[in-house]
Design a protein around this motif. Sequence first.
Motif, mmCIF file in Angstrom:
data_model
loop_
_atom_site.group_PDB
_atom_site.id
_atom_site.type_symbol
_atom_site.label_atom_id
_atom_site.label_comp_id
_atom_site.label_asym_id
_atom_site.label_seq_id
_atom_site.Cartn_x
_atom_site.Cartn_y
_atom_site.Cartn_z
ATOM 1 N N TYR A 656 0.808 -1.080 -0.091
ATOM 2 C CA TYR A 656 -0.011 0.080 -0.065
ATOM 3 C C TYR A 656 0.834 1.452 -0.001
ATOM 4 O O TYR A 656 0.339 2.270 -0.374
ATOM 5 N N GLY A 712 -5.455 4.182 -0.147
ATOM 6 C CA GLY A 712 -6.812 5.148 -0.225
ATOM 7 C C GLY A 712 -6.840 6.418 0.540
ATOM 8 O O GLY A 712 -7.953 6.915 0.884
ATOM 9 N N ILE A 769 -10.010 -5.935 3.972
ATOM 10 C CA ILE A 769 -10.090 -6.490 2.430
ATOM 11 C C ILE A 769 -10.211 -7.969 2.657
ATOM 12 O O ILE A 769 -11.396 -8.573 1.899
ATOM 13 N N LEU A 777 -14.705 -2.357 0.312
ATOM 14 C CA LEU A 777 -13.780 -2.428 -1.082
ATOM 15 C C LEU A 777 -14.118 -1.362 -2.183
ATOM 16 O O LEU A 777 -13.388 -0.913 -2.692
ATOM 17 N N LYS A 778 -15.447 -1.289 -2.385
ATOM 18 C CA LYS A 778 -15.972 -0.404 -3.285
ATOM 19 C C LYS A 778 -15.326 1.060 -3.113
ATOM 20 O O LYS A 778 -14.921 1.761 -4.029
ATOM 21 N N SER A 779 -15.520 1.605 -1.848
ATOM 22 C CA SER A 779 -15.040 2.816 -1.548
ATOM 23 C C SER A 779 -13.665 2.938 -1.769
ATOM 24 O O SER A 779 -12.892 4.021 -2.234
ATOM 25 N N LEU A 780 -12.834 2.001 -1.557
ATOM 26 C CA LEU A 780 -11.279 1.865 -1.481
ATOM 27 C C LEU A 780 -10.985 2.202 -2.756
ATOM 28 O O LEU A 780 -10.151 2.894 -3.256
ATOM 29 N N GLU A 781 -11.461 1.130 -3.707
ATOM 30 C CA GLU A 781 -11.268 1.113 -5.272
ATOM 31 C C GLU A 781 -11.555 2.779 -5.641
ATOM 32 O O GLU A 781 -10.699 2.887 -6.570
ATOM 33 N N ASN A 782 -12.641 3.150 -5.335
ATOM 34 C CA ASN A 782 -12.922 4.413 -5.676
ATOM 35 C C ASN A 782 -11.926 5.428 -5.527
ATOM 36 O O ASN A 782 -11.399 6.319 -6.413
ATOM 37 N N VAL A 784 -8.907 4.888 -4.534
ATOM 38 C CA VAL A 784 -7.454 4.813 -5.118
ATOM 39 C C VAL A 784 -7.496 5.349 -6.516
ATOM 40 O O VAL A 784 -6.569 5.888 -6.860
ATOM 41 N N HIS A 785 -8.571 5.099 -7.119
ATOM 42 C CA HIS A 785 -8.620 5.213 -8.742
ATOM 43 C C HIS A 785 -8.609 7.035 -8.753
ATOM 44 O O HIS A 785 -7.882 7.582 -9.479
#
Length: 909
Positions: A656, A712, A769, A777-782, A784-785
Amino acid sequence: MTSGTSCDQPSRSLISTSLATPALRADRWLSVLDLARKWSGTNSADIKSCLSSSLNKLDDLERFFAYPGSQLLERLRTCLTDDDNKAFLRLAQRISTTIISRKYHRDASAWTTDDHDDEPLNRLPQAITHLKNIPYFEVLSVVPHAPSRWPVIQEEARGVRRPEDDFIYQPVIVGNAQDALTAILLNPDLGAVVLYEGFSAQSPADNPLLAVFQSIIDFTTIGDDETLVLQVAQAIKKIRPELDLYLLSDRNIEALAGKPESRFFNRIFYQMEEPLELHLSILEGIRNRYRTPFFDNLKRYAQRPIATFHALPIARGKSVFTSNWISDMGEFYGPNLFLAESSATTGGLDSLLEPTGNIKDAQAMAAQAFGADHAFFVTNGTSTSNKMVLQALLAPGDIVILDRNCHKSHHYGCVLAGALPYYVEAFPLVEYSMYGGVPLSTIKQALLTLKAQGDLERVKMVDLTNCTFDGHVYDTRRVMEECLAIKPDLIFLWDEAWFGFAHWSPLLRQRTAMGAAAALTEALAQPAAQKAWDEQVGILGQNPDDATLLNTRLVPDPRAVRLRVYQTNSVHKSMSALRQGSIVLVKDVDFEHVESQFHEAVFTHASTSPNLQIIASLDVARRQMQLEGYGLVSNALQIALEIRKQVNNHPLISKYFRVLNSAEMIPEAYRKSGMADYNDPSTSWDKALQSIKDDEFLLDPTRMTLSCGAAGFDGTTFKNILADKFNIQLNKTSRNSVLLQSNINNTRSDIALLIRVLVDIATDIDKKILDNDEIYLKSLENRVHQLVDDLPELPNFSRFDDRYREQPSAKTLHGDIRRAFYDAYKESECEYVALDSAEIDQRLQSGPTLVSANFVIPYPPGFPIMVPGQVITQAIVDFMRKLDVKEIHGFNKALGLKLLKRTEKKENS
Ligand SMILES: *Cc1c(COP(=O)(O)O)cnc(C)c1O
């Protein structure tokens, strides 16, 4: 350990070793300790044999140090041959702890061979046992005698100690030039070197630790001839200029003393002379650096009974200690602070504004220590230092080539001085939402454009930040050389707010303003410089075109060059000065012509009530660096290199987080050597050498950009987590990173703490995770993007509005920032337009042009995306709209962008 396994421990890369050479010793001890622990657990013969070879390697180094000395090491070896693994481990632990804690500086018992036996072994003077606080150092003697004589020489040196000595030292002896130079690299305790004429050369070039200095020391001249001792003296001064040198010669020393090279030596002795004289000279040399003229006097002042009738009620503390309401302040700070406060410039306190006594003295000592001709203490930070230098050297209408991302004091300095900034752009690091340094080609292009325009004469200065906040270090020498080739009397201002410590790193010093100025002065005086110029003229002809000039590594005309270099330095940022303690360093051959202007600038900006404690701390910070700076800086570098390694190699943390390496922080084009990572053991020697010497940009290892986007976190959030939950403080962030810095106060425990914390945070993320928490997970992905992929383009400086340019049609970029700044004072000429409004879009499409009325500086990234008079472009608006930071100086969201209205009248001067 199975047979066939090699004893080798993972090694450091060559470049990381040469940046922090003293660390080599700690490494070797760690490896001995490691094996000793294993051996005491298993009693394995394989481990014992590894230990033996490890000990041999250690011996190779330990001969350069007084502690632990041959007897303690002999003792260690005896434990090994006696198979006494417990005693071995105990003694090895004791010695290595003593080295790390530097207990041998203060405590005679550290020097004894036995845990239970307190008999002082090395015949330390009684002084060390009862005067615990006398400073300790070591003296290197480079001798022609056979090693069998060395103990006698050591005995002799110890024999002349006297109880009244104010410092204490232990001798270290080597027998040739190579060992002498290795010793000064490895041993930070050395304070003086005594060269006995007649020692042998043994070419230093054969030693990889030394080879890295090839670029600054000509090893080919170091041979067994009569100049040897002078060559070695010069080489020592290039690596550690702070060391005192003494020469013991049996030749005609009167003749030697008349040679220019004799300036390297504090004193020259005839070899047969009284050892006491040498001893006293060595102590005096240290005393000269130890002396802090202002601080010493302030301490004396504080002790005198003085009644004050000046305006400073707090002086002597009477208004504090007798008060019912504020006496806690007195308790908190202690009486000395108040006793040392005064508004007088009498009583020997001298005046910072017109120094004639101890401040003048202290400044002269600082100049010498930092390798400058003049030094000026500043008690209002480098913000003020920069404004002083800009005002002193620039008049209204002068052009200054300025990094747009520099500290705001430079921009404001231009407003105050009326100088016209010609903004040049640093290379962007879009992935991390930050900027690097300004490429040399950009600077040369700016000069050439100005030249084509007929404006070269007006360009007075190139003003750059070295190193940048994020650690980009210029090739200061090359920048100056090439710029001087275009205009030989350019003045350089290097803002080295962060980089003051670099003077005490022999490798980084080459890339400081003062280090480069010294090297350049020396180089320009050589016949080779003239030859290079003549050759260049031959190749390029009289009127080369811009493309040729941009693509050629230009050399200046040594006859024409006026080398004028200024450096500003926030001593408080990298050394032991109180906040706001700053210094201006000058190496300007024409300083006498600007000295009175310089003083005017000091009068303009300096307080008439300068803080005495800050002045004292500048004096003391200089003392510290001159006496222990080499070791401290090397330690800071070592810690940084270790953090880089630990974070990036840690299996969990590196999922990370990552400390960005040279390859990530510096585009390949500016890293011709190909050096990608300080810790990459496969980096070849040539590459390392070339990178330090020739790469257009080098990364300051102590400035560690820790990217946290993959976890994130945006920089600010992560910074707050570290501060609130873990008591780790740092100050700079970018969109997806935080900046960690190591400095002279860090210890290995700090590394452990940081790693612990990052492991905790990474474990936490891992756990969430694994729990398969869908929302997380969804919010982390968002996130990070958003933080890693969806980054706004960094907007370049657009241009000044035509009304602030002399020739709107010209290609040149400079503008009258001062007039724009003051136009914004006229309310009727300003308007506000909301950032989200349709009006903005419409005006971007079809005008009238949007012109910023003031500086707009978002934190992070901390550079002005608008300056007064600048045309606002689509890119800037896009960036502003995407920016999700809370702190934007110069922008009030409720009011909108502050613009300069389009006025019809044109004020052409
Ligand atoms: C911090 C800083 C300054 C200002 O220095 P102070 O001592 O805080 O006033 C100037 N330039 C740079 C590059 C800085 O980082």
